[in-house]
Design a protein around this motif. Sequence first.
Motif, mmCIF file in Angstrom:
data_model
loop_
_atom_site.group_PDB
_atom_site.id
_atom_site.type_symbol
_atom_site.label_atom_id
_atom_site.label_comp_id
_atom_site.label_asym_id
_atom_site.label_seq_id
_atom_site.Cartn_x
_atom_site.Cartn_y
_atom_site.Cartn_z
ATOM 1 N N ASN A 166 85.675 -38.681 28.681
ATOM 2 C CA ASN A 166 85.640 -39.850 27.800
ATOM 3 C C ASN A 166 86.291 -39.571 26.453
ATOM 4 O O ASN A 166 87.040 -40.402 25.919
ATOM 5 C CB ASN A 166 84.181 -40.290 27.587
ATOM 6 N N ALA A 167 85.993 -38.376 25.898
ATOM 7 C CA ALA A 167 86.590 -38.020 24.609
ATOM 8 C C ALA A 167 88.098 -37.908 24.718
ATOM 9 O O ALA A 167 88.843 -38.280 23.805
ATOM 10 C CB ALA A 167 85.989 -36.711 24.101
ATOM 11 N N SER A 168 88.569 -37.390 25.860
ATOM 12 C CA SER A 168 90.007 -37.268 26.065
ATOM 13 C C SER A 168 90.676 -38.636 25.987
ATOM 14 O O SER A 168 91.732 -38.796 25.361
ATOM 15 C CB SER A 168 90.271 -36.614 27.422
ATOM 16 N N LEU A 216 90.051 -40.329 22.240
ATOM 17 C CA LEU A 216 90.749 -39.692 21.123
ATOM 18 C C LEU A 216 92.265 -39.743 21.276
ATOM 19 O O LEU A 216 92.987 -39.865 20.285
ATOM 20 C CB LEU A 216 90.282 -38.234 20.995
ATOM 21 N N ARG A 217 92.751 -39.647 22.492
ATOM 22 C CA ARG A 217 94.203 -39.639 22.686
ATOM 23 C C ARG A 217 94.818 -41.031 22.485
ATOM 24 O O ARG A 217 95.928 -41.148 21.971
ATOM 25 C CB ARG A 217 94.536 -39.139 24.085
ATOM 26 N N THR A 218 94.093 -42.054 22.909
ATOM 27 C CA THR A 218 94.672 -43.400 22.862
ATOM 28 C C THR A 218 95.048 -43.842 21.444
ATOM 29 O O THR A 218 96.201 -44.252 21.209
ATOM 30 C CB THR A 218 93.704 -44.407 23.501
ATOM 31 N N PRO A 219 94.155 -43.801 20.453
ATOM 32 C CA PRO A 219 94.568 -44.228 19.107
ATOM 33 C C PRO A 219 95.656 -43.359 18.514
ATOM 34 O O PRO A 219 96.527 -43.850 17.786
ATOM 35 C CB PRO A 219 93.275 -44.153 18.292
ATOM 36 N N LEU A 220 95.649 -42.064 18.820
ATOM 37 C CA LEU A 220 96.703 -41.189 18.299
ATOM 38 C C LEU A 220 98.049 -41.551 18.923
ATOM 39 O O LEU A 220 99.089 -41.525 18.240
ATOM 40 C CB LEU A 220 96.357 -39.728 18.583
ATOM 41 N N ALA A 221 98.037 -41.877 20.219
ATOM 42 C CA ALA A 221 99.292 -42.284 20.859
ATOM 43 C C ALA A 221 99.804 -43.601 20.274
ATOM 44 O O ALA A 221 101.018 -43.784 20.077
ATOM 45 C CB ALA A 221 99.076 -42.416 22.370
ATOM 46 N N GLU A 235 97.116 -34.622 17.439
ATOM 47 C CA GLU A 235 97.157 -34.658 18.904
ATOM 48 C C GLU A 235 97.025 -33.252 19.483
ATOM 49 O O GLU A 235 96.307 -33.031 20.471
ATOM 50 C CB GLU A 235 98.456 -35.303 19.370
ATOM 51 N N GLN A 236 97.716 -32.293 18.867
ATOM 52 C CA GLN A 236 97.620 -30.911 19.342
ATOM 53 C C GLN A 236 96.199 -30.381 19.166
ATOM 54 O O GLN A 236 95.675 -29.659 20.030
ATOM 55 C CB GLN A 236 98.613 -30.026 18.585
#
Length: 427
Positions: A214-216, A219-224, A258-259
Motif C-alpha cells: 500500500n505504501a508503495s 507514495l509513488r503515485t503523487p511523486l510520479a 522517489e529514490q
Amino acid sequence: MTTPPPAGGPSGAPAGGPRAVPPKPQHPPRAPRSGRYAPGDGMLAWLPFRPTIRMRLTLLYGGMFLMAGVVLLLLMYVFFQDAVNNLAPRTFQFDGSLRVNGVPMNSAQFNQEQAGDYLLRSNSALNTLLRKSLTMLVCLAVIAFAAGYALAGRVLRPLGRITRTARDVASSDLHRRIELDGPDDELKELADTFDDMLDRLDRSFDSQRRFVANASHELRTPLAINRTLLEVQLSDPAASPDLQQLGKTLLATNERSEQLVEGLLLLARSENELTDRRPVELSEVATRALEQTRAEADRREVELRSKLAPAVVAGNGVLLERLALNLLQNAVRYNTPGGWVELATAEVPGGGELVVSNTGPVVPGYELEHIFEPFRRVKGADRTRSDKGVGLGLSIVRSVVRAHGGTIEATARSGGGLTMRVRIPNP
C-alpha cells in the motif's frame, strides 16, 4: 546510513540533511557451537562432545540406578556379614582326645579349629557374594544406561519434532505448524505456545507485506504526478529562466524523494528472511549489474573490470541483482576520475562469493563499522550533494545478505578505496 567514505561508501543522504539515526544496540554475537563442549559450560565440561538433553537424561537415569545399586550392595553386604557373625559355630565338650585328620585334639583345640574354619569359610562366602554382586551390578548398569537412552529418546521425541518444525519454519515456510498430539503435558504446552507464536508472526509479516504494497502505491503515485507536472512545465519554451531553474531544482528534489521511497520500501522487504529460495547464478546477476552501471561509470571516468566465474547460490535473483548493483554504484560514485572498479564472482566452499573492489581516497578503519547503517555519514562528508544516492545503498545490501543467511565484510585497501566481500550459501 553513513554517507560512505569516499571510494565505496554508502549512498549520500537526502538534501536538507536528516539527522543521523543513532545505531541500534547490538546484542553480543553468539559464540559458534563446536563439537567440543566448552570448559565453562557446567559440570559436564570434561566430555569430548556437546552433551544433548538425551545424553544428560541417560547419564541421570543410569547414574541414579548405579548409585542405588551400590547403596543396596553395601547394605546387603553389611546385613549378610552381621548375620554370618551372629551364627557362631557350636562348641563341643568331651573327655580325652579326638583324632582329626590323624591329629589328636582335646575339646578346646577342636573348638578352636572349628571356629577358625568357620571364619575362613564365612569370609570366602562374603568375598564371593561381593564379587558376583559387583559383576551383576555392572551388567545391570549397562542395561540401565541402554534402557535410559531409549527411554530418553522416547520422552524427547516430541521435542525433536518441535525443533525440526522450528527449523523448517525459519528456513522456508511460516505457515507450518507443529500441531502436537498426545497427553496435555509440558511438551504439548510448549508446542501449542510455539504454534501461537507462529500465528502472531505470520499475521505480523502479512500485515507488513500489505503495508509495504500500500505504501508503495500511495507514495509513488503523487511523486510520479509531481515529476510529470514539472517535466511538462520545463518543456514549455515560454517559461522564464528563473522558472526553468526552479523547475530543475524541484525535479531533482522529486527524483531524490522517489529514490528515497524506493530504497525504504526495498529495505523493508529485504529485512525479512526469505521463504522461497531458488538457485541463482551469481555471474549472471553480476553481468546485469555491470550493464546497468556502465553508463554512469563512463560518465564519471571510472573503469569497470570483471572476473566472473560460475557460482550458484540459493536465494532471490531480484534481490541479489540489487545487492550487486548497489555495491557497484557506491564503488563508482565514491571513486576518483581515472580510477577503477572490479567485480568478481567465484565459488567457495558452501556457497558463492561476490567481491567488489575499487580505488579512491583512503578510508579510515574506524569508519568501516558504520558504513552499513542508514543515513550515517563519515565526519566531514558533504550533506548537500544529491548525486550519490539517498544513504540507503549499503543498508539494503546488508539486509539482503542477512535475508539470504550470508555474510558481508568491508575492508579498506591500502592504496585507497574499499573491498566488499559477500558470501551467500548455496542450495
